[in-house]
Write an enzyme that holds these catalytic residues in place. Structure first.
Site, PDB file in Angstrom:
ATOM      1  N   HIS A   1       0.858  -1.261  -0.029  1.00 17.11           N
ATOM      2  CA  HIS A   1      -0.131  -0.157  -0.010  1.00 17.11           C
ATOM      3  C   HIS A   1       0.784   1.318   0.037  1.00 17.11           C
ATOM      4  O   HIS A   1       0.599   2.160   0.588  1.00 17.11           O
ATOM      5  CB  HIS A   1      -1.007  -0.024   1.281  1.00 17.11           C
ATOM      6  CG  HIS A   1      -2.009  -0.880   1.042  1.00 17.11           C
ATOM      7  ND1 HIS A   1      -1.932  -2.202   0.976  1.00 17.11           N
ATOM      8  CD2 HIS A   1      -3.412  -0.579   1.201  1.00 17.11           C
ATOM      9  CE1 HIS A   1      -3.232  -2.959   1.012  1.00 17.11           C
ATOM     10  NE2 HIS A   1      -4.097  -1.627   1.185  1.00 17.11           N
TER      11      HIS A   1
ATOM     12  N   GLY B   1      -2.489  -0.380  -6.131  1.00 24.16           N
ATOM     13  CA  GLY B   1      -3.453  -1.652  -5.986  1.00 24.16           C
ATOM     14  C   GLY B   1      -4.597  -1.201  -5.262  1.00 24.16           C
ATOM     15  O   GLY B   1      -5.555  -1.692  -5.264  1.00 24.16           O
ATOM     16  N   HIS B   2      -4.110  -0.345  -4.186  1.00 24.00           N
ATOM     17  CA  HIS B   2      -5.358   0.282  -3.417  1.00 24.00           C
ATOM     18  C   HIS B   2      -5.353   1.839  -3.938  1.00 24.00           C
ATOM     19  O   HIS B   2      -4.636   2.610  -3.597  1.00 24.00           O
ATOM     20  CB  HIS B   2      -5.330   0.065  -1.953  1.00 24.00           C
ATOM     21  CG  HIS B   2      -6.741   0.612  -1.247  1.00 24.00           C
ATOM     22  ND1 HIS B   2      -7.239   1.670  -1.455  1.00 24.00           N
ATOM     23  CD2 HIS B   2      -7.214  -0.092  -0.316  1.00 24.00           C
ATOM     24  CE1 HIS B   2      -8.188   1.712  -0.572  1.00 24.00           C
ATOM     25  NE2 HIS B   2      -8.360   0.398   0.218  1.00 24.00           N
TER      26      HIS B   2
ATOM     27  N   HIS C   1     -13.557  -4.720  -4.791  1.00 23.30           N
ATOM     28  CA  HIS C   1     -13.348  -4.040  -3.300  1.00 23.30           C
ATOM     29  C   HIS C   1     -14.026  -2.753  -3.520  1.00 23.30           C
ATOM     30  O   HIS C   1     -13.646  -1.939  -4.025  1.00 23.30           O
ATOM     31  CB  HIS C   1     -12.058  -4.152  -3.025  1.00 23.30           C
ATOM     32  CG  HIS C   1     -11.638  -3.579  -1.601  1.00 23.30           C
ATOM     33  ND1 HIS C   1     -11.387  -2.232  -1.334  1.00 23.30           N
ATOM     34  CD2 HIS C   1     -11.746  -4.137  -0.595  1.00 23.30           C
ATOM     35  CE1 HIS C   1     -11.092  -2.060  -0.113  1.00 23.30           C
ATOM     36  NE2 HIS C   1     -11.402  -3.376   0.468  1.00 23.30           N
TER      37      HIS C   1
ATOM     38  N   GLU D   1     -14.741  -7.827   0.511  1.00 26.36           N
ATOM     39  CA  GLU D   1     -15.342  -6.512   0.856  1.00 26.36           C
ATOM     40  C   GLU D   1     -15.930  -5.691  -0.570  1.00 26.36           C
ATOM     41  O   GLU D   1     -15.624  -4.587  -0.532  1.00 26.36           O
ATOM     42  CB  GLU D   1     -14.440  -5.598   1.557  1.00 26.36           C
ATOM     43  CG  GLU D   1     -13.617  -6.292   2.896  1.00 26.36           C
ATOM     44  CD  GLU D   1     -12.575  -5.444   3.450  1.00 26.36           C
ATOM     45  OE1 GLU D   1     -11.864  -5.101   2.779  1.00 26.36           O
ATOM     46  OE2 GLU D   1     -12.446  -5.357   4.938  1.00 26.36           O
TER      47      GLU D   1
ATOM     48  N   GLU E   1     -19.461  -1.470   4.042  1.00 20.36           N
ATOM     49  CA  GLU E   1     -18.545  -0.894   4.696  1.00 20.36           C
ATOM     50  C   GLU E   1     -18.691   0.591   4.851  1.00 20.36           C
ATOM     51  O   GLU E   1     -19.021   1.381   4.191  1.00 20.36           O
ATOM     52  CB  GLU E   1     -17.221  -1.207   4.218  1.00 20.36           C
ATOM     53  CG  GLU E   1     -15.995  -0.950   5.237  1.00 20.36           C
ATOM     54  CD  GLU E   1     -14.440  -1.018   4.441  1.00 20.36           C
ATOM     55  OE1 GLU E   1     -14.538  -2.180   3.730  1.00 20.36           O
ATOM     56  OE2 GLU E   1     -13.670  -0.574   5.107  1.00 20.36           O
TER      57      GLU E   1
ATOM     58  N   CYS F   1     -16.537   2.915   5.219  1.00 15.82           N
ATOM     59  CA  CYS F   1     -15.594   3.608   4.474  1.00 15.82           C
ATOM     60  C   CYS F   1     -15.886   3.581   2.926  1.00 15.82           C
ATOM     61  O   CYS F   1     -15.525   4.432   2.322  1.00 15.82           O
ATOM     62  CB  CYS F   1     -14.240   2.822   4.434  1.00 15.82           C
ATOM     63  SG  CYS F   1     -13.176   3.064   5.983  1.00 15.82           S
TER      64      CYS F   1
ATOM     65  N   CYS G   1      -9.446   1.460   9.296  1.00 14.04           N
ATOM     66  CA  CYS G   1      -9.766   2.313   8.249  1.00 14.04           C
ATOM     67  C   CYS G   1     -10.952   3.219   8.555  1.00 14.04           C
ATOM     68  O   CYS G   1     -10.968   4.545   8.313  1.00 14.04           O
ATOM     69  CB  CYS G   1      -9.999   1.752   6.971  1.00 14.04           C
ATOM     70  SG  CYS G   1     -11.006   0.441   6.815  1.00 14.04           S
ATOM     71  N   CYS G   2     -12.040   2.594   9.234  1.00 14.26           N
ATOM     72  CA  CYS G   2     -13.170   3.378   9.238  1.00 14.26           C
ATOM     73  C   CYS G   2     -13.196   4.358  10.057  1.00 14.26           C
ATOM     74  O   CYS G   2     -13.947   5.548   9.913  1.00 14.26           O
ATOM     75  CB  CYS G   2     -14.303   2.194   9.637  1.00 14.26           C
ATOM     76  SG  CYS G   2     -14.734   1.026   8.130  1.00 14.26           S
TER      77      CYS G   2
END
Lengths: 672, 672
Positions: B168, B219-220, B291, B343, B359, B361, B439-440
């Site tokens: 990441h 990738g993200h 995702h 997810e 989710e 996020c 993350c959230c």
């Protein structure tokens, strides 16, 4: 528990099945499955995952031979003992070693069991020759001390019996024993039976209550019931003792599975061995839990030992678990195991239709358990479930041509979800060929070819008819030969006749199950003492010459509703008739079956149909289907209360016949 | 796409939020979350998983310092680069090395972003001092060449940018950039902004279309929108070019992710990178897939680049994906991502209520995307979804006390299933404290504290009001100061006033969104040119002195139905009022909510309620509940058509307030 009530299955050598329905299924087993499976065991089926089963036996036989010849000089090769032994990437680099799952031996044992049963109904010299030759290979693999598991013989004999929890040596012993007994009973040949006895003797020398013996028990149960049967076949008390030991020791603390584990025990939760039904001593267990096949096999073994040792507390545990299972964890199809995670029972009333597991083998295990409960105490509640499982979930496991199979028997299928939604990848919309982990197809072969031993049990002077199917049964009562001919058109029609032929006057009882699904029935029998008890109609009299009982159990189309606690079925209805559960399929009713509703007032009618190449009863009626109107189909959410329905003709087919016409939606529970 | 229509969010330095609803949420962020998260970043929260975030930065700073001091003589320690770096079993054996997830740096970046936004609304010298000190630590960890990712700095610098697909680094660059800009905009301090620029410069020197540069992309995703914002903040075209490169290169064949992968590519399926939205070039993508957070961040970046480069084809792709998402893959709560496996988005119309992922996020990402689409072309369809997501799925992510959080926001919960059914283990019946993969919570902190930048966008002479909340906005139009005071009691009441104060006569447009949920509305405005377009009410006139617009958007209780293709909602109804989606909870309505039905004729009434310590509107009505009668409760299946219902009083609470009174059942979609 009353020992006088105990009955035993009628030997298949004394039953000839004549029933058109089951005969057809047995012929599929004989003509399709047994040859196909033999090819599969020998890795000759194109497009199917190879079994490596017979290959492993041959390699093990060679090792056993070398070991015997070389004695001390023999150098064992050591390989890892991973649960699955994959081929090398390049098949040409295959070595003389074990491939496949660690329980691969059991594929042969299940096959020989089916062969045994089949030979009782249809002698076949060529098949017997093939079987005898295979038995020689298997026998040759056995170690001088009786040990027989090719996985360890080939990979590493230092590790035998070091991982009872996850590896399957005692499971293989169980299947070997079941197969050996079936073949012995069919043919009188005891070559494989002796192999099983030697292996069981060796296991008994290692496991037991005595000092110095291992205190373990099987991670995957089956040895319990197999050893009980071995005891009943050989009268050798040793096998009863070993089976009882496995039952009694299971779930005691400290846990054996902890002691053998090299993994650090992370989860100290008392439920950590629930998957194996080893979280509590069996007599303290009150719920059906864990891996459903393991569970059903254990409960079957418990029932055997309860009967053989007249153990009330064990019988009580079986009853309690049974009641939990059928009142909270049983699909209407006779499937058990609501979740694919662990192939296991889910919690009470959690029986999802679309992510169901309901494994074919688990339902077969349920039939084992039910018959054993019937042996102890005849009560139709066991036979009703047995019948439900056999005609629905079990038969669903096999295509109508006997060539492809389901592990998982869902009650609702949307093929798109099976392809696109990983949560449903375990649900297949069409049956598969042979599986690498091939439990269900050979389990189907063995139960179908021995179906008569579930239909009939007997005491010295009583014949219990638990399931209705055409058969001729020979029985000796008071040294007199009696033959009983049963004719039936089950599962399509409820008329049954039982013709008794007694050459000499003979007093005996015939006990006929009155199916729970039948509210009103007729039985016309010659005069005698009649008792109705626990759902059985007992007629006791002196039979003389040819006499006939005729019965009728009308099969009405029924609307069945779920217990309100079954969240998944709330507001829905299922259709049954006699023992058959029905479903609707896309092939007959179009797609988007979730839009279909069945109004309460809809009339349903039965029709004889040949769409599957033989006579089945289908059901028709008029339902309603929500229209995908323009306004509702564009928006994901809308405030319009207006719903437009159209009348549609609905066709129900027997659940077990689903997925025989390509891929499509299917649904058992329909909205009302 | 019409460049003249492009608007930009109003800078938070020119908006003061006065809204009672959102101010309360912002105060939770300021008083609870920001201090709590700072403790979490420093591993000081008892009972919560440690973050190790600041610890990692300190260790990296030390390494960077040593490397600088020792030069060639510096000996780098090499560690493995597993995705998660666990603590040793004995905490006392912790080394000076990286712990936690590889993206742990982003925890700080999200925190500093929230801090920045919060400081615009509530100056706080002490918080600013803590932040400045932390920024020094982060800056010190940066390598001389600009590289900054503590995971690789500590573990192994040889591996940087070798696994873009799963690791990441570019995600951390994105969050660093977002955080740095927010802090710079709030405080004018550019220390962290310069760090971000240096890291971005380094990345730009490595990645791009030029020969010799790497052809990779994140990738993200998130760097795409962060770099676009960095360009808008600094006017350095380099960042626009890099962002556009990431967008343009994504999904081209041969796949970059294949080329960097050391794993053998088993699955040659063209969809293998769907999870990353990298299966196709972005302009060829037509469906929201993979995702859901990654997806929403990518689509946001695509919209930014479409706007900044006036790229019609890219804008078209954004529109197509948007339409797919909202017409087939959006929960009524504004949640996206129907499946926990990956997810991810599930297939069209697959929106399960009880196994939902939805989710927090992802819903925040959806708000990012919606606002960017509004910047390009104001259309209430984006603002409606933004509003729905914010008031429902996003706020559901946080407890009313701001101290615990949901990742997953299901629409139906049976706590027993969450505990016992592994298929639902991802669904929590009560909110959790800080997560190891956090993350959230920080994403909630940053969106809530910047909420005004979603409510308002502007052009030189137009103010768009997308969401109604009390605020005071300062705007300079034609060199004249104009202040706009908005008062509103959303989400509980639809009355809104907009008071415009123009010291000098000033021509400007105010564009007011007419919510889609409102069928009839009133707007009273001073005379001017009025245009209604795409759900906005534009009023253009010369404003002079203090003038007021009053509006009313009546909030009626509505019954909402799902598209018939939504299998999970067939035969069910959801209740909404204004932007709020309602649910029923066990605390008010008893257990076994699946037994509840809401008849079509039931009257529903609104009530002001203080059960959560502040004023919310709840809804009451009379429903029916299926009785667990004796006959139906014993048997799992029965043939009785008789169903007994009892009338019950039902209470609906706003969905976002669920699970604030302990563990219990919850349900949004109720049977009719």
């Amino acid at each position: 528990m009353n020992q006088k009530e105990f009955s035993k299955p009628v030997s298949l050598r004394r039953v000839q099945l004549t029933d058109s329905f089951w005969k057809m299924e047995m012929e599929l087993v004989r003509q399709e499955m047994i040859p196909y499976q033999w090819d599969a065991l020998n890795d000759r089926v194109e497009g199917a995952e190879p079994s490596y089963c017979m290959r492993n036996f041959k390699i093990a036989a060679n090792i056993t031979k070398q070991r015997a010849e070389l004695g001390e000089a023999y150098q064992e090769k050591k390989f890892s003992t991973e649960i699955f032994q994959p081929l090398p990437e390049d098949e040409n680099l295959m070595e003389d070693r074990f491939y496949g799952f660690l329980f691969q031996d059991s594929d042969f044992y299940k096959w020989i069991e089916a062969v045994g049963y089949s030979l009782t109904q249809h002698p076949d010299k060529e098949l017997e020759r093939i079987a005898d030759e295979a038995i020689e290979i298997v026998s040759a693999a056995q170690q001088p001390n009786g040990y027989l598991d090719t996985y360890y013989i080939i990979n590493n004999m230092d590790h035998i019996f070091t991982n009872l929890r996850n590896n399957h040596e005692l499971y293989c012993l169980g299947h070997l024993t079941e197969g050996a007994i079936a073949y012995y009973e069919a043919t009188g040949k005891d070559r494989l039976l002796k192999v099983a006895e030697r292996y069981a003797d060796y296991v008994e020398s290692l496991f037991g209550a005595e000092d110095g013996k291992l205190k373990g028990y099987p991670g995957h149960e089956i040895a319990e019931m197999a050893l009980a049967r071995l005891y009943e076949t050989t009268n050798n008390e040793k096998y009863l003792k070993l089976s009882k030991y496995f039952i009694d020791e299971r779930g005691k603390k400290p846990y054996y599975f902890d002691s053998e584990s090299k993994e650090k025990i992370k989860d100290k939760d008392a439920l950590r061995y629930q998957y194996y039904q080893a979280h509590l001593p069996v007599r303290e267990q009150t719920e059906a839990v864990g891996h459903a096949v393991r569970a059903a096999y254990l409960y079957s073994g418990m029932a055997d030992i309860a009967r053989l040792t007249q153990d009330e507390s064990l019988y009580k545990a079986c009853e309690t678990i049974w009641d939990d299972m059928v009142s909270k964890k049983l699909y209407i199809t006779g499937g058990i195991g609501g979740t694919h995670i662990g192939e296991a029972f889910s919690f009470a009333y959690d029986l999802p239709n679309d992510t169901a597991y309901a494994e074919t083998c688990a339902s077969i295990g349920l039939v084992f358990f039910a018959r054993r409960m019937l042996e102890i105490k005849p009560n139709r509640k066991y036979a009703d479930v047995m019948e439900k499982a056999l005609y629905n979930c079990v038969l669903s496991g096999m295509a109508l041509d006997g060539k492809s199979f389901f592990y998982v028997n869902p009650l609702e299928v949307l093929p798109e979800a099976c392809h696109k939604d990983e949560r449903k990848f375990h649900v297949k919309p069409v049956r598969q060929k042979w599986f690498g982990c091939a439990c269900c197809p050979p389990n189907l072969a063995r139960i179908i070819s021995s179906i008569a031993s579930y239909a009939y049990t007997e005491t010295e002077d009583t014949l219990f008819v638990h399931l209705y199917m055409g058969s001729r049964i020979n029985k000796v009562v008071q040294n007199n030969d009696v033959s009983i001919d049963i004719t039936s058109s089950f599962p399509w029609d409820g008329a049954v006749t039982v013709q008794v032929d007694a050459a000499k006057p003979t007093t005996m009882t015939i006990a006929l199950r009155i199916p729970e699904w039948c509210n009103e029935y007729e039985i016309n029998a010659p005069s005698g003492d009649v008792v109705e008890k626990d759902g059985y109609y007992y007629i006791t009299r002196e039979w003389n010459g040819t006499e006939t009982i005729t019965m009728n159990f009308p099969m009405k189309v029924k609307r069945i509703y779920g217990n309100p606690m079954l969240r998944e079925n709330i507001g829905k209805v299922a259709i049954t008739r006699g023992p058959i559960v029905y479903c609707i399929e896309e092939a007959d009713n179009g797609n988007n079956l979730h839009l279909v509703t069945l109004p309460k007032e809809a009339q349903l009618s039965t029709h004889t149909d040949h769409r599957f190449g033989y006579e089945v009863t289908i059901i028709k009626g008029t339902g309603r289907k929500l229209k995908l109107t323009a306004s509702s189909s564009n928006e994901l959410y809308h405030g319009s209360e207006e719903e437009q329905f159209e009348d549609i003709n609905l066709t129900w087919i027997p659940y077990y016949t689903w997925a025989n016409r390509g891929e499509g939606e299917m649904m058992v529970w329909i909205r009302q």
